[in-house]
Design a protein around this motif. Structure first.
Motif, PDB file in Angstrom:
ATOM      1  N   GLU A  79       0.825  -1.209   0.000  1.00 23.53           N
ATOM      2  CA  GLU A  79       0.000   0.000   0.000  1.00 23.53           C
ATOM      3  C   GLU A  79       0.859   1.260   0.000  1.00 23.53           C
ATOM      4  OE1 GLU A  79      -2.865   0.191   3.103  1.00 23.53           O
ATOM      5  OE2 GLU A  79      -4.183  -1.339   2.215  1.00 23.53           O
ATOM      6  N   ALA A  80       1.895   1.276   0.827  1.00 25.23           N
ATOM      7  CA  ALA A  80       2.776   2.441   0.898  1.00 25.23           C
ATOM      8  C   ALA A  80       3.484   2.663  -0.431  1.00 25.23           C
ATOM      9  CB  ALA A  80       3.790   2.272   2.020  1.00 25.23           C
ATOM     10  N   ALA A  81       3.897   1.569  -1.080  1.00 25.62           N
ATOM     11  CA  ALA A  81       4.562   1.693  -2.383  1.00 25.62           C
ATOM     12  C   ALA A  81       3.611   2.295  -3.407  1.00 25.62           C
ATOM     13  CB  ALA A  81       5.056   0.326  -2.853  1.00 25.62           C
ATOM     14  N   LEU A  82       2.346   1.850  -3.397  1.00 23.76           N
ATOM     15  CA  LEU A  82       1.369   2.389  -4.342  1.00 23.76           C
ATOM     16  C   LEU A  82       1.112   3.877  -4.098  1.00 23.76           C
ATOM     17  CD1 LEU A  82      -1.347  -0.408  -4.690  1.00 23.76           C
ATOM     18  CD2 LEU A  82       0.502   0.161  -6.266  1.00 23.76           C
ATOM     19  N   ARG A  83       1.150   4.293  -2.860  1.00 22.60           N
ATOM     20  CA  ARG A  83       0.927   5.716  -2.564  1.00 22.60           C
ATOM     21  C   ARG A  83       2.070   6.566  -3.112  1.00 22.60           C
ATOM     22  NH1 ARG A  83      -1.889   5.657   3.515  1.00 22.60           N
ATOM     23  NH2 ARG A  83      -3.421   4.056   2.971  1.00 22.60           N
ATOM     24  N   GLU A 122      -6.382  -0.256  -4.024  1.00 24.63           N
ATOM     25  CA  GLU A 122      -5.351  -1.155  -3.505  1.00 24.63           C
ATOM     26  C   GLU A 122      -4.340  -0.435  -2.624  1.00 24.63           C
ATOM     27  OE1 GLU A 122      -3.660  -3.790  -6.405  1.00 24.63           O
ATOM     28  OE2 GLU A 122      -5.620  -4.227  -7.309  1.00 24.63           O
ATOM     29  N   ALA A 123      -4.281   0.900  -2.759  1.00 22.15           N
ATOM     30  CA  ALA A 123      -3.399   1.697  -1.895  1.00 22.15           C
ATOM     31  C   ALA A 123      -4.073   2.036  -0.571  1.00 22.15           C
ATOM     32  CB  ALA A 123      -2.989   2.976  -2.608  1.00 22.15           C
ATOM     33  N   GLY A 124      -5.306   1.555  -0.357  1.00 22.74           N
ATOM     34  CA  GLY A 124      -6.009   1.817   0.887  1.00 22.74           C
ATOM     35  C   GLY A 124      -6.528   3.235   1.008  1.00 22.74           C
ATOM     36  N   LEU A 125      -6.815   3.863  -0.128  1.00 24.06           N
ATOM     37  CA  LEU A 125      -7.208   5.274  -0.130  1.00 24.06           C
ATOM     38  C   LEU A 125      -8.670   5.494  -0.487  1.00 24.06           C
ATOM     39  CD1 LEU A 125      -4.032   6.635  -1.948  1.00 24.06           C
ATOM     40  CD2 LEU A 125      -4.596   6.898   0.475  1.00 24.06           C
ATOM     41  N   PRO A 129     -11.644   6.228   6.025  1.00 28.95           N
ATOM     42  CA  PRO A 129     -10.439   7.057   6.148  1.00 28.95           C
ATOM     43  C   PRO A 129      -9.704   6.841   7.469  1.00 28.95           C
ATOM     44  CG  PRO A 129     -12.423   8.379   6.496  1.00 28.95           C
ATOM     45  CD  PRO A 129     -12.882   7.026   6.078  1.00 28.95           C
ATOM     46  N   ASN A 130      -8.377   6.851   7.380  1.00 30.45           N
ATOM     47  CA  ASN A 130      -7.527   6.897   8.563  1.00 30.45           C
ATOM     48  C   ASN A 130      -6.618   8.109   8.418  1.00 30.45           C
ATOM     49  OD1 ASN A 130      -5.346   6.131   6.831  1.00 30.45           O
ATOM     50  ND2 ASN A 130      -5.864   3.974   7.138  1.00 30.45           N
ATOM     51  N   ASP A 131      -5.799   8.350   9.428  1.00 25.99           N
ATOM     52  CA  ASP A 131      -4.978   9.566   9.413  1.00 25.99           C
ATOM     53  C   ASP A 131      -4.071   9.627   8.191  1.00 25.99           C
ATOM     54  OD1 ASP A 131      -6.125  10.427  11.725  1.00 25.99           O
ATOM     55  OD2 ASP A 131      -4.485   9.821  13.039  1.00 25.99           O
ATOM     56  N   GLU A 132      -3.445   8.514   7.823  1.00 28.34           N
ATOM     57  CA  GLU A 132      -2.534   8.507   6.675  1.00 28.34           C
ATOM     58  C   GLU A 132      -3.284   8.773   5.380  1.00 28.34           C
ATOM     59  OE1 GLU A 132      -0.227   4.973   6.564  1.00 28.34           O
ATOM     60  OE2 GLU A 132       1.020   5.526   8.293  1.00 28.34           O
ATOM     61  N   ALA A 133      -4.464   8.170   5.241  1.00 24.83           N
ATOM     62  CA  ALA A 133      -5.250   8.386   4.021  1.00 24.83           C
ATOM     63  C   ALA A 133      -5.723   9.826   3.929  1.00 24.83           C
ATOM     64  CB  ALA A 133      -6.437   7.423   3.984  1.00 24.83           C
ATOM     65  N   PHE A 136      -2.949  11.972   2.796  1.00 23.97           N
ATOM     66  CA  PHE A 136      -2.696  11.808   1.357  1.00 23.97           C
ATOM     67  C   PHE A 136      -3.672  12.632   0.541  1.00 23.97           C
ATOM     68  CE2 PHE A 136      -3.264  10.016  -2.807  1.00 23.97           C
ATOM     69  CZ  PHE A 136      -1.980   9.680  -3.216  1.00 23.97           C
ATOM     70  N   TRP A 137      -4.974  12.540   0.878  1.00 21.39           N
ATOM     71  CA  TRP A 137      -5.977  13.282   0.107  1.00 21.39           C
ATOM     72  C   TRP A 137      -5.813  14.788   0.287  1.00 21.39           C
ATOM     73  CZ3 TRP A 137      -8.269  11.280  -3.811  1.00 21.39           C
ATOM     74  CH2 TRP A 137      -8.526   9.906  -3.855  1.00 21.39           C
ATOM     75  N   ASP A 138      -5.414  15.214   1.479  1.00 19.30           N
ATOM     76  CA  ASP A 138      -5.145  16.641   1.688  1.00 19.30           C
ATOM     77  C   ASP A 138      -3.967  17.091   0.836  1.00 19.30           C
ATOM     78  OD1 ASP A 138      -7.212  16.870   3.458  1.00 19.30           O
ATOM     79  OD2 ASP A 138      -5.964  16.832   5.262  1.00 19.30           O
ATOM     80  N   TRP A 139      -2.947  16.236   0.759  1.00 18.05           N
ATOM     81  CA  TRP A 139      -1.793  16.555  -0.083  1.00 18.05           C
ATOM     82  C   TRP A 139      -2.217  16.654  -1.548  1.00 18.05           C
ATOM     83  CZ3 TRP A 139      -0.277  13.208  -3.966  1.00 18.05           C
ATOM     84  CH2 TRP A 139       0.842  13.611  -4.688  1.00 18.05           C
ATOM     85  N   LEU A 140      -3.052  15.712  -2.007  1.00 17.95           N
ATOM     86  CA  LEU A 140      -3.502  15.719  -3.399  1.00 17.95           C
ATOM     87  C   LEU A 140      -4.311  16.977  -3.698  1.00 17.95           C
ATOM     88  CD1 LEU A 140      -3.084  13.587  -5.642  1.00 17.95           C
ATOM     89  CD2 LEU A 140      -5.441  12.870  -5.262  1.00 17.95           C
TER      90      LEU A 140
END
Length: 286
Positions: A79-83, A122-125, A129-133, A136-140
């Motif tokens: 998942e981390a690799a896909l992100r 598959e990246a869990g996004l 939602p969790n903190d990491e997800a 990620f969406w805030d970054w996007l």
């Protein structure tokens, strides 16, 4: 042409990075010796790695993993690799669907291609939602807002350049491009009233590529500056046609669309449709 990302292609890219991390190869050695990598053609995997800036070339001409590629290779889990792959994808490819990120993840998931959608899943996004997800969406969304601002700035600068040309043709005097030096002055161009009258004229420029279906946004700061100026106009540029059309809008015409404060509330910005000034549009002096 934007790269068509998919989980299969992402997995091939991860496999290629693992391979080159163990043993650098030349592009020719890779393509001739390994028809497939990670279930995909080595040509596709190599194109992905090149497009996402995952590769460097060493002193002997062999491919090695770049710093960006190492982030994917060293990621803690699939998942981390896909992100990281999604991150590199939007930064290098600037896909059309990215603009939807400013409205939230559902818009992105609805409008992105099927393959990209599955990478998000598959990246869990795409699930709960969790903190990491959320990060990620805030970054996007931040990336999308930056691109949106760049796009709007490009349109705005096009109108300002047209006003500079128009005003010099109208007055014979070269106007000053105030907005280049500072965006805090509340207007964009400083011209003069006429060829035979050198009284200063400040101009706020608004531009639209949507013709009269477009809108202008006027901030309270811009309006208050306009009220304080001895001579002030608004230039509205319709960039949807060639040559562009200009509407020269005075304070009274614009003032008819300015809101007023009420009670404890105060307005900060107003949106006005270009079509409100349709009768003022005409050819410009270009």
């Amino acid at each position: 042409m934007t790269l068509l990302l998919s989980p299969g292609l992402a997995q091939a890219g991860i496999a290629l990075l693992e391979l080159l991390h163990r043993r650098p190869l030349s592009a020719q050695e890779l393509l001739s010796g390994l028809p497939k990598v990670g279930g995909m053609s080595s040509t596709s995997a190599l194109s992905l790695a090149e497009d996402l800036a995952w590769l460097d070339i060493n002193e002997t001409g062999q491919l090695k993993v770049s710093a960006a590629g190492l982030k994917v290779h060293n990621a803690e889990g699939y998942e981390a690799a896909l992100r990281f792959i999604l991150l590199h994808y939007v930064e290098t490819q600037n896909p059309d669907w990215l603009q939807n990120a400013v409205y939230g993840r559902s818009r992105v998931l609805n409008f992105c291609p099927v393959g990209v959608h599955q990478v998000f899943v598959e990246a869990g996004l795409a699930g709960a939602p969790n903190d990491e997800a959320v990060d990620f969406w805030d970054w996007l969304a931040g990336i999308a807002r930056g691109l949106q601002r760049d796009h709007l700035l490009t349109i705005g600068r096009a109108g300002e350049r047209l006003t500079l040309i128009h005003e010099e043709a109208r007055t014979g005097a070269k106007p000053r491009w105030v907005a280049v030096d500072s965006n805090q002055d509340g207007y964009d161009v400083l011209s003069v009233r006429a060829a035979d009258d050198r009284a200063f004229l400040s101009i706020e420029v608004k531009s639209s590529r949507g013709g009269t279906s477009g809108t202008l946004h006027l901030t309270r700061h811009e309006w208050e500056i306009a009220l304080d100026r001895p001579l002030h106009l608004f230039h509205l540029w319709d960039l949807s046609c060639a040559p562009p059309r200009l509407a020269t809008v005075g304070m009274d015409e614009m003032g008819a669309h300015i809101p007023t404060d009420a009670g404890a509330g105060g307005w900060e910005s107003v949106e006005v449709p270009f079509k409100a000034f349709e009768s003022l549009f005409g050819p410009a002096l270009l």
